[in-house]
Motif scaffolding. Structure first.
Motif, short mmCIF file in Angstrom:
data_model
loop_
_atom_site.label_atom_id
_atom_site.label_comp_id
_atom_site.label_asym_id
_atom_site.label_seq_id
_atom_site.Cartn_x
_atom_site.Cartn_y
_atom_site.Cartn_z
N PRO A 496 1.18 -1.02 0.19
CA PRO A 496 0.51 -0.16 0.03
C PRO A 496 1.06 1.39 -0.21
O PRO A 496 1.08 2.69 0.06
N TYR A 497 2.51 1.12 0.30
CA TYR A 497 3.06 2.28 0.35
C TYR A 497 3.41 2.55 -0.97
O TYR A 497 3.84 3.68 -1.33
N GLY A 498 2.88 1.79 -1.44
CA GLY A 498 3.60 2.23 -3.47
C GLY A 498 5.04 1.33 -3.70
O GLY A 498 5.66 1.70 -4.56
N LEU A 499 5.24 0.02 -3.13
CA LEU A 499 5.93 -0.58 -3.14
C LEU A 499 5.70 -1.83 -4.15
O LEU A 499 4.39 -2.52 -3.94
N ARG A 500 5.75 -1.09 -5.80
CA ARG A 500 5.28 -2.76 -6.78
C ARG A 500 5.91 -4.32 -5.34
O ARG A 500 8.12 -3.97 -5.59
N VAL A 501 5.87 -5.28 -5.57
CA VAL A 501 5.84 -6.01 -5.23
C VAL A 501 5.77 -7.97 -5.90
O VAL A 501 5.16 -7.51 -7.01
N THR A 502 6.35 -9.24 -5.94
CA THR A 502 5.79 -10.10 -6.92
C THR A 502 4.29 -10.11 -7.01
O THR A 502 3.45 -10.03 -5.75
N GLN A 503 4.13 -10.39 -8.09
CA GLN A 503 2.80 -11.14 -7.91
C GLN A 503 2.99 -12.82 -7.40
O GLN A 503 3.85 -13.05 -8.31
N GLU A 504 2.12 -13.15 -6.62
CA GLU A 504 2.38 -14.63 -6.28
C GLU A 504 0.66 -14.27 -5.02
O GLU A 504 0.12 -13.87 -5.24
N ARG A 505 1.31 -15.40 -5.02
CA ARG A 505 0.14 -16.38 -4.36
C ARG A 505 0.33 -17.40 -3.27
O ARG A 505 1.20 -18.29 -3.18
N LEU A 506 -0.04 -17.48 -2.12
CA LEU A 506 0.29 -18.32 -0.74
C LEU A 506 -0.66 -19.75 -0.84
O LEU A 506 -2.15 -19.65 -1.27
N VAL A 507 0.13 -20.70 -1.56
CA VAL A 507 -0.78 -22.25 -1.36
C VAL A 507 -0.36 -23.52 -0.40
O VAL A 507 0.78 -23.13 0.71
N GLN A 508 -0.63 -23.97 -0.07
CA GLN A 508 -1.35 -25.23 0.95
C GLN A 508 -0.74 -26.80 0.28
O GLN A 508 -0.43 -27.66 0.91
N SER A 509 -1.05 -26.81 -0.69
CA SER A 509 -1.01 -27.82 -0.76
C SER A 509 -0.50 -27.78 -2.74
O SER A 509 -0.69 -27.15 -3.86
N GLN A 578 5.89 -17.01 -7.05
CA GLN A 578 5.30 -16.38 -7.74
C GLN A 578 5.98 -16.03 -8.63
O GLN A 578 7.38 -17.01 -9.15
N GLU A 579 5.55 -14.78 -9.23
CA GLU A 579 6.52 -14.50 -10.95
C GLU A 579 7.92 -14.78 -10.88
O GLU A 579 8.40 -14.28 -9.57
N PHE A 580 8.69 -15.29 -11.67
CA PHE A 580 10.07 -15.08 -12.05
C PHE A 580 10.63 -13.61 -12.25
O PHE A 580 10.58 -13.38 -13.13
N ILE A 581 11.34 -13.12 -11.47
CA ILE A 581 11.92 -11.52 -12.47
C ILE A 581 13.10 -11.98 -13.10
O ILE A 581 13.65 -11.89 -12.24
N ALA A 582 12.99 -12.14 -13.95
CA ALA A 582 14.48 -12.59 -14.65
C ALA A 582 15.23 -11.37 -14.98
O ALA A 582 16.23 -11.74 -15.23
N ASP A 583 14.57 -10.59 -15.73
CA ASP A 583 15.61 -9.53 -15.89
C ASP A 583 15.90 -8.36 -14.29
O ASP A 583 15.58 -8.72 -13.17
N GLY A 584 16.60 -7.46 -14.39
CA GLY A 584 16.70 -6.72 -13.58
C GLY A 584 18.08 -6.77 -12.67
O GLY A 584 19.20 -7.70 -12.33
N ILE A 585 18.64 -5.91 -11.95
CA ILE A 585 20.16 -6.01 -10.74
C ILE A 585 19.93 -5.75 -9.76
O ILE A 585 18.56 -4.84 -9.82
N GLU A 586 20.30 -6.57 -9.18
CA GLU A 586 19.56 -7.15 -7.81
C GLU A 586 20.21 -6.06 -6.46
O GLU A 586 21.42 -5.47 -6.58
N VAL A 587 19.45 -4.71 -5.89
CA VAL A 587 19.88 -4.22 -4.62
C VAL A 587 19.71 -4.40 -3.64
O VAL A 587 18.61 -5.42 -3.50
N PHE A 588 19.66 -4.34 -2.38
CA PHE A 588 19.37 -4.15 -1.36
C PHE A 588 18.46 -2.99 0.06
O PHE A 588 19.61 -1.68 -0.58
#
Ligand code: ADP
Ligand code: MG
Length: 700
Positions: A496-509, A578-588
């Protein structure tokens, strides 16, 4: 604690005054040499007179309540002495001797008892284990070292030192500045560095405050004192050494591990507009710069030398120190060359030797630089020293006079610089000082000091305020005893603060996992979700780049096996697909909490770069405008994000937005958060933004 009776006493009692060589004897001598105008009360039952003063048998016998009592006695009967002082209404005391908190349990208890008496009765105690206080403008001293010659001792530097020897070292050289106060604070049982800063902020004799600090004893008062100094426009120059002893914190996140005490302290100084220096050479040069009639109002330095070699060396040193030496403009260069002939390099530093007629050339280059709109500061570099065997006396002075003359025709601050620190010529200094021109020394320390004061003068940018407050300020982030919020929930809180996160779902099976993968689209990533496992890949609980249902089923099996192997199958809340983000440079990006100074935000490049290179930037919260941009700029590895060779580069603006959003989230929930890790954030190509791939929130 008010310090005026300690720092500026109208009467000084010396318990343990003596004729024999001792601290008590030294104090009597020093007070006499200074011409102390107040009352002096030696106390020693063995004498009736000492050094022309009536000597008293005990504190109780004194004709008035003394402002300060110098306790030149051993620690043995210290408690009795302190009670007597309290009964006689003493305003302050100095305990020189050691044997207190710095030496074991018994000493610590004694110090605590003394502190108790002082707090109850309002005695401002200096020490124990200190050298006392010297106030040259007031001609008073309780300082342990003998005043030999008070000439030049009085000045505008207020110096507070937790080390006595560092204080002595400062007092050993008054060629360029003297002292409004020098306090050696020792163990700081009652009065501490913060109290003295506070006192000096209000002291009219003090123009600049400097401290040698090992430990900050009361962080809140310390910060408040820095803020008061900043408000009054009195710089506080801080040389901080050592690490305070501190209970090791339980650290869960990367960020927590990185944000060590000294880095946070440096940021604290920056955030509260103190000037940090790393050694005594840097410290002294800043104090020298502060003696100038004018202080730099911009960082753009111009340096004039009489040598190409000096110019090259200065440029190397200045570049390594990130100092700003703008080249000469084409017009200024033409003006200079019209008299000097052709010059080498880009004209800054400007080798003004030319045809060798320096009496013509130096004034001409000075005039050109005075008129230049590209430079804020003029520095003339000449190597001269005391009693030097070469060069006529007249010539030494002529160079200085050229500078004095130039300064009189301009409002730019002018400086005289020696290539080496500490080397100088007193005749020159005396002329320069008369005209309010500082002499600095050491190209790194001297130019660095001008730059530090220029940055001080620029002040702090305004505080940054989040643009869209989303009205969730400080709602509990989790219920009950939850201490760690793992990836899936953490991302829901941040989104909600405007941070884009990976598209994803929580699953149990596995079936749910397959459905999720189909909805998201291959390739996907599957991870174990558990508050008990903050670092998933340590146990192989992250499987990336899954391209098919079959691979997904295999991954599912593997995760189950690995969980069993580490004995934690039950601790799992589920699995995230979750979606696999193949592109991009990893920062922290991350947040951590310092026990004394609160939350800070960190940024660095991803992977091993942070831990191995320690290449990351830090800022305390709340942020100031431009902080995030500056953090990215000062992280060396972040150059990888820039465009290069046809590649448009990474989405730096997206990264900036993302880190500000992290700061907004942390500021909104400041009292709940212990640590946050967004590691990694993937910075996509320019225009595509960035995605938070993993998140972890640790609550207090
Ligand atoms: P950990 O808890 O060990 O930090 P992460 O979720 O950060 O686990 O995953 C470990 C690494 O796997 C990441 O640093 C990243 O390189 C890669 N990774 C994780 N999730 C993704 C994703 N959705 N897309 C691309 N790479 C990912
Ligand atoms: Mg991670």
């Amino acid at each position: 604690m008010t310090l005026s009776r300690l720092a500026n006493p109208q009467s000084i009692a010396i318990l343990g005054a003596s004729e024999r060589p001792s601290i008590g004897r030294t104090l009597l001598t020093s007070l006499e040499r200074l011409g102390y105008p107040g009352h002096i009360y030696p106390i020693n039952p063995k004498y009736s007179q000492l050094a022309g003063h009536r000597c008293y048998a005990s504190v109780t016998d004194l004709p008035e309540a003394p402002d300060v009592v110098a306790l030149c006695v051993s620690a043995d009967n210290m408690l009795d002495h302190m009670h007597a002082l309290a009964d006689r209404g003493a305003g302050a005391a100095v305990i020189y001797g050691g044997g207190f908190a710095e030496r074991g349990e018994e000493g610590r208890r004694l110090q605590e008892a003394i502190t108790g008496i002082c707090r109850e009765t309002g005695i401002s105690l200096c020490g124990p284990n200190c050298m006392g206080v010297l106030n040259p403008p007031a001609r008073s001293t309780t300082y342990i070292y003998e005043v030999r010659d008070p000439a030049g001792l009085a000045g505008n530097v207020g110096f507070i030192s937790q080390s006595g020897s560092i204080g002595n070292g400062m007092l050993s050289d008054v060629r360029r500045f003297g002292f409004s106060l020098l306090a050696s604070t020792g163990n700081e049982a009652v009065t501490d560095t913060a109290d003295f800063i506070d006192y000096l902020v209000d002291d009219p004799n003090t123009r600049v405050i400097a401290t040698f600090t090992e430990t900050v004893r009361s962080p809140d008062r310390y910060v408040a004192a820095l803020d008061r100094a900043a408000d009054q426009g009195k710089p506080v120059v801080v040389l901080k050494v050592g690490q305070s002893e501190r209970v090791r914190r339980a650290i869960t996140s990367h960020t927590g591990g990185l944000a060590g005490e000294s880095r946070v302290f440096s940021e604290l100084l920056r955030a509260h507009r103190a000037i940090e220096v790393k050694d005594l050479d840097e410290l002294t040069e800043v104090l020298a710069v502060c003696q100038g009639k004018r202080w730099p109002r911009g960082r753009r330095l111009s340096v004039i030398t009489g040598s190409g070699g000096q110019a090259e060396l200065i440029l190397d040193v200045a570049t390594a120190a990130s100092l700003d030496l703008p080249p000469l403009s084409t017009e200024d260069r033409a003006t200079v060359e019209s008299v000097l002939g052709s010059i080498t390099g880009d004209g800054n530093p400007l080798d003004s030797w030319g045809n060798g007629d320096w009496r013509t050339n130096f004034p001409h280059t000075l005039a050109t630089l005075r008129d230049s709109s590209d430079h804020d500061v003029i520095v003339l570099c000449q190597d001269n020293s005391e009693n030097q065997p070469m060069v006529s006396h007249d010539r030494l002075l002529d160079e200085v006079l050229l500078l004095v003359d130039s300064a009189a025709k301009s409002d730019k601050p002018h400086y005289f610089m020696n290539m080496r620190p500490g080397v100088m010529n007193l005749t020159q200094i005396s002329h320069l000082t008369q005209h309010g021109i500082p002499q600095v020394g050491g190209s790194r320390q001297g130019l660095g000091a001008i730059d530090r004061v220029a940055r001080y003068m620029a002040g702090l940018p305004p505080l940054w305020t989040p643009q869209h407050s989303i009205g969730k300020e400080n709602k509990p982030l989790a219920s009950g005893a939850r201490r760690v919020i793992s990836e899936f929930d953490a991302k829901r809180l941040l989104h909600p603060y405007g941070l884009r996160v990976t598209q994803e779902r929580l699953v149990q099976s596995l079936n749910e996992a397959k459905a999720a993968a189909a909805a998201i689209g291959f390739p996907v990533v599957i991870k174990v979700v558990s508050d008990d496992i903050p670092h998933k890949s340590e146990y192989g609980l992250v499987i990336v780049a899954i391209h098919s249902e079959a691979e997904l089923a295999a991954a599912w099996q593997l995760l189950a096996q690995r969980l069993t192997k580490i004995g934690k199958p039950a601790a799992v809340d589920g699995y995230v697909v979750q979606e696999f983000i193949a592109d991009g440079i990893e920062v922290f990006g991350g947040i951590s909490r310092d026990p004394d100074f609160g939350l800070s935000i960190a940024f660095g490049m991803g992977g091993v770069a942070i831990e191995v290179m320690r290449d990351f930037a830090l800022r305390l919260l709340p942020l100031r405008q431009g902080d995030i941009e500056a953090m990215i700029a000062e992280t060396r590895g972040a150059a990888l994000l820039n465009p290069h060779r046809g590649d448009p580069g990474a989405d730096i603006q997206g990264l900036i937005d993302c880190l500000y959003a992290l700061a907004a989230f942390a500021q909104d929930h400041a009292d709940q958060i212990a640590e946050i890790d967004l590691n990694p954030i993937k910075v996509l190509p320019k225009g595509k933004g960035c995605v938070v791939v993993d998140a972890l929130i640790v609550l207090r």
